[in-house]
Scaffold this active site. Structure first.
Site, PDB file in Angstrom:
ATOM      1  N   GLY A  67       0.979  -1.425  -0.056  1.00  0.00           N
ATOM      2  CA  GLY A  67      -0.058  -0.167   0.187  1.00  0.00           C
ATOM      3  C   GLY A  67       0.777   1.517   0.080  1.00  0.00           C
TER       4      GLY A  67
ATOM      5  N   GLY B 100       2.876   4.451   1.085  1.00  0.00           N
ATOM      6  CA  GLY B 100       2.365   4.972   3.138  1.00  0.00           C
ATOM      7  C   GLY B 100       4.235   4.891   3.460  1.00  0.00           C
TER       8      GLY B 100
ATOM      9  N   GLY C 280      -7.250   0.669  -1.772  1.00  0.00           N
ATOM     10  CA  GLY C 280      -7.247  -1.289  -2.197  1.00  0.00           C
ATOM     11  C   GLY C 280      -7.203  -1.868  -1.382  1.00  0.00           C
TER      12      GLY C 280
ATOM     13  N   GLU D  54      -0.302  -1.973  -6.471  1.00  0.00           N
ATOM     14  CA  GLU D  54      -1.661  -0.622  -7.171  1.00  0.00           C
ATOM     15  C   GLU D  54       0.101   0.260  -7.579  1.00  0.00           C
ATOM     16  OE1 GLU D  54      -5.213  -0.616  -3.908  1.00  0.00           O
ATOM     17  OE2 GLU D  54      -3.737   0.683  -3.858  1.00  0.00           O
TER      18      GLU D  54
ATOM     19  N   ASN E 120      -8.668   8.751   4.625  1.00  0.00           N
ATOM     20  CA  ASN E 120      -8.234   8.864   3.147  1.00  0.00           C
ATOM     21  C   ASN E 120      -9.294   7.890   2.673  1.00  0.00           C
ATOM     22  OD1 ASN E 120      -6.464   9.856   3.640  1.00  0.00           O
ATOM     23  ND2 ASN E 120      -5.229   8.631   3.425  1.00  0.00           N
TER      24      ASN E 120
END
Lengths: 497, 497
Positions: free
Chosen positions: A263, A265, A382, A288, A378
């Site tokens: 993810g 971050g 996904g 992603e 946020n």
């Protein structure tokens, strides 16, 4: 003019200013825009739209791939343009408006938005605004640094505005693989069986007659805000790598691991960076967003291929990667987010999914989105697409926040995005809990022993033991289950000193 | 002896008593048994195992497809045999032991158990006990009224005990379609694109040398306990059918609808029965369990094909269907639950998934499993497999329970099995809420206006309005969010009179 960028000559007459293009967007429209993790978003038209909305009332439903850069969600929010927004955002101004109930935000699994459009379960976009490096001889659109939902938006919309962005390397052409599932009931399997399979076209196939405006821009993507690993994210990475080594030693995977998803971050990026010094080889990604760490791993000879839906880089990495794209291009593909996140493909490939939790509870339920159960951060993004069907669904977070005022491990999460059924591994800087095959009471023991910050261990043990005395498959004391969150709201800390 | 049932002659020497076969199960073993929704479970060996455990200490981990009939979970629990149990159950005695923390219950998505076994993330069964109508010339096992996890259990186990059940119609042979996904990283798409596709074999392919015992039984499956529709389940069916008619009128589906899935139980069965008098034609099912309503719909000429993992019928329907199996056989297939529930197939086919909620909240989160957040009812079963990827994820429940002491619509669910991201449609006897494309505050308005019992409407409106005043994307008053459940535990009702 821009002949190499607008290769269907009849379209050159469509070039106009951003303000003129934005004037095609009417009050009440549903608009689909490119953009995914601050990459490849349409830039000039939404800015012009925000400017226009300062003069006249104008409200739209805005769909994108995921988050936008260049403060566009902020500009659109401040101008009052957004009545509805989906499926993801990361902007602090928009977040405030969402939490105030001023913007209706529909927080979706990122693979699902275009499926719902295809099924006419959401209103189709009246108009799409897509950033491109070029329009082909056939009038097809070549995306830039993200695919996101751009292909389906352009296909479903009646009118398409293309922003040709000269700031992007034209050599991005060829990087994309546009595959659109067919309509039911004659839909066939997605023919993707390896991360590097190419199953579609390199441009978005639309009828060029739908292109009503072309705007030339030169504004770059916003750099990612990812920070270098710190001691805690490094500790998380170390725990996870030690675990993956054991998985290899126990014969559950090879030294190549499975395709990796991380993810967006700092924590996920740090974990990926940690793989540089790991014994694993010939890694692949099916993710992603491709962040700095993807390219660090390629440079280190650790990563042989990366499939994503966007590329989002820091200032440090940006010119290096896009200025030397030929070095990476054969090892990359960008897909529609429907395909990068598709449950069919995620399950087939056996992905190792690493996503960030806001908090998790004793029993392995994960909150990815809501502060104290109410305020949106946020969106789920996904994470659910991957966690549900991953070979390993891993969630990472630091064990405490705000100097210890907040524990990321709580008796009961205040909002559930990933249920106990969908979470395999939890990691904090304290340690790693392997929940596979465990019943809830066993999970609680493992989580307390491995993941909780020492500041909160006694309190969680106490809660768990008293809850067990009351009984139940998933023991709770309802009166206290959310009390840590109530304390936080009322006193600024979860537990009194 | 039983030459038509044990067609590999070398195996006839393996016939023995249930007690002798049960003696092969050793303390500490992991055992995989057939059985799904009280259909096709091994009967004699678990019974003999429970008897034996009265004499000597004996603990096993028991995996099945889903629930067992013939009080087997009760017998095994009372005999203290079960240390661990997965992935589903419906027995009241076992439920008590689970909630007391005496049996470790692992509540899983039904499609996932064998995937986790395949990946060695769960301990492989040492031994499998599979009910069969026959063993083929090749030593392969022909299941009875369910497939469940039987195929993979038999493939993974080192030893297999087969129960040949003479009570079942031997004509069940040919009904099953055994397809096993290949190992990663070379797994290919599941080649199923229509509900009636046959993609596998009619028997479970194993090395016959693994068959260590054959037990001959004659005990029938337990009849289902489904009750006829009442006025409330009929009202739920009517709301849902009216909604589906609108979907057809609005062009979102044809009069054939999509493949239907219905969870086990009275409400889902009633909804399916309601389709008999609907204008829809040429319906199909792609479901887990085929109940009475499936056959009522076939008889009515409404349903042209049904794919499931088991057949569970009431006494009324049982002899009629299995005594006249040739009338139905061409319209039926039974698959492994991994395939009947597979996310890849569910998403591809566009299933209309109808499952029962225990409770749901203002924002569309669904609790399918836990009473007051702690006490397990049955398990999530396949509801998550279907809801996540369905074309329409529908949850049904009566609006109140216990004469109104309990509202099925609450401020915040006490446990989440299906998140707000995964729920499209909620139906009670009061009405239907269509949540598609709505933000949380809009969902709350729709749910209160359409689904809540009038007894609770004012209280929920009051909660919602006060929560909105506090703000947040998903407004809640944490101090009150679970207060209805606390009241229920303390006073026996959610709200004071």
């Amino acid at each position: 003019m821009y002949r190499d960028r607008i290769r269907l000559p009849s379209l050159s007459s469509k070039v106009m200013s951003a303000a003129d293009a934005a004037a095609l967007i009417q009050d009440g429209m549903t608009v689909g825009m490119s953009g995914f993790t601050r990459a490849g978003e349409a830039k000039a038209v939404p800015h012009a739209l925000a400017e226009r909305a300062k003069q006249e009332p104008l409200k739209i439903t805005l769909m994108t791939g995921a988050s936008l850069g260049n403060d566009l969600d902020k500009q659109l929010t401040e101008a009052g343009v957004l009545s509805r927004r989906m499926p993801f955002q990361v902007d602090s101004t928009l977040r405030k408006a969402i939490n105030a109930g001023q913007v209706m935000f529909i927080d979706q699994h990122l693979s699902e938005t275009v499926e719902q459009l295809r099924n006419k379960q959401l209103k189709l976009p009246d108009l799409a605004v897509i950033e491109a490096v070029a329009i082909t001889e056939d009038g097809h659109i070549v995306p830039t640094t993200s695919v996101g939902n751009s292909a389906s938006f352009a296909i479903f919309a009646k009118q398409v505005i293309v922003e040709i962005n000269l700031a992007h390397n034209p050599n991005l052409e060829g990087l994309h693989d546009i595959y659109i599932p067919s309509y039911r009931p004659t839909r066939t399997p997605i023919p993707l069986v390896k991360v590097d399979d190419r199953i579609g076209s390199t441009a978005i196939p639309i009828d060029p007659a739908k292109i009503v405006a072309i705007v030339i821009t030169e504004q770059p993507d916003s750099p990612s805000t990812v920070t270098p690993p710190d001691s805690e994210t490094q500790a998380i990475a170390n725990h996870l790598i030690a675990f993956l080594k054991e998985e290899v030693a126990d014969g559950r995977m090879t030294n190549k691991l499975g395709p990796l998803q991380a993810g967006i971050g700092n924590i996920a990026n740090a974990v990926m960076c940690g793989l540089i010094d790991s014994p694993f080889e010939d890694l692949t990604m099916y993710s992603e967003v491709l962040q700095d760490s993807t390219f660090d791993l390629i440079d280190a000879g650790k990563l042989s291929f990366a499939s994503g839906s966007s590329i989002t880089l820091s200032s440090r990495r940006n010119s290096d990667v896009f200025g030397n794209l030929e070095r990476y291009k054969e090892k990359l593909v960008l897909r529609p987010q429907e395909i990068s996140n598709h449950p069919e493909v995620v399950r087939r490939l056996g992905i190792i999914g690493i996503n960030t939790a806001l908090e998790f509870d004793l029993y392995g339920n994960v909150n990815s989105t809501h502060v104290c159960g109410t305020r949106m951060m946020n969106g789920i993004g996904g994470s659910g697409d991957f966690a549900r069907n991953a070979h390993l669904a891993i969630f990472v977070t630091k064990s405490i926040a705000k100097g210890g005022a907040i524990s990321s491990v709580v008796p009961m999460v205040s909002h559930v995005d990933h249920t106990e059924h969908d979470v395999d591994i939890l990691v904090t800087e304290i340690g790693l809990a392997d929940l596979r095959g465990l019943a809830p009471r066993e999970r609680a023991r493992t989580i307390i022993d491995n993941c909780v910050h020492p500041m909160y261990r006694d309190a969680l043990n106490d809660y768990f033991e008293r809850a067990c005395a009351l009984g139940g498959h998933t023991p709770h004391i309802l009166r206290e289950a959310l009390s840590w969150h109530m304390n936080l709201e009322e006193t600024g800390k979860m537990l009194a000193d």
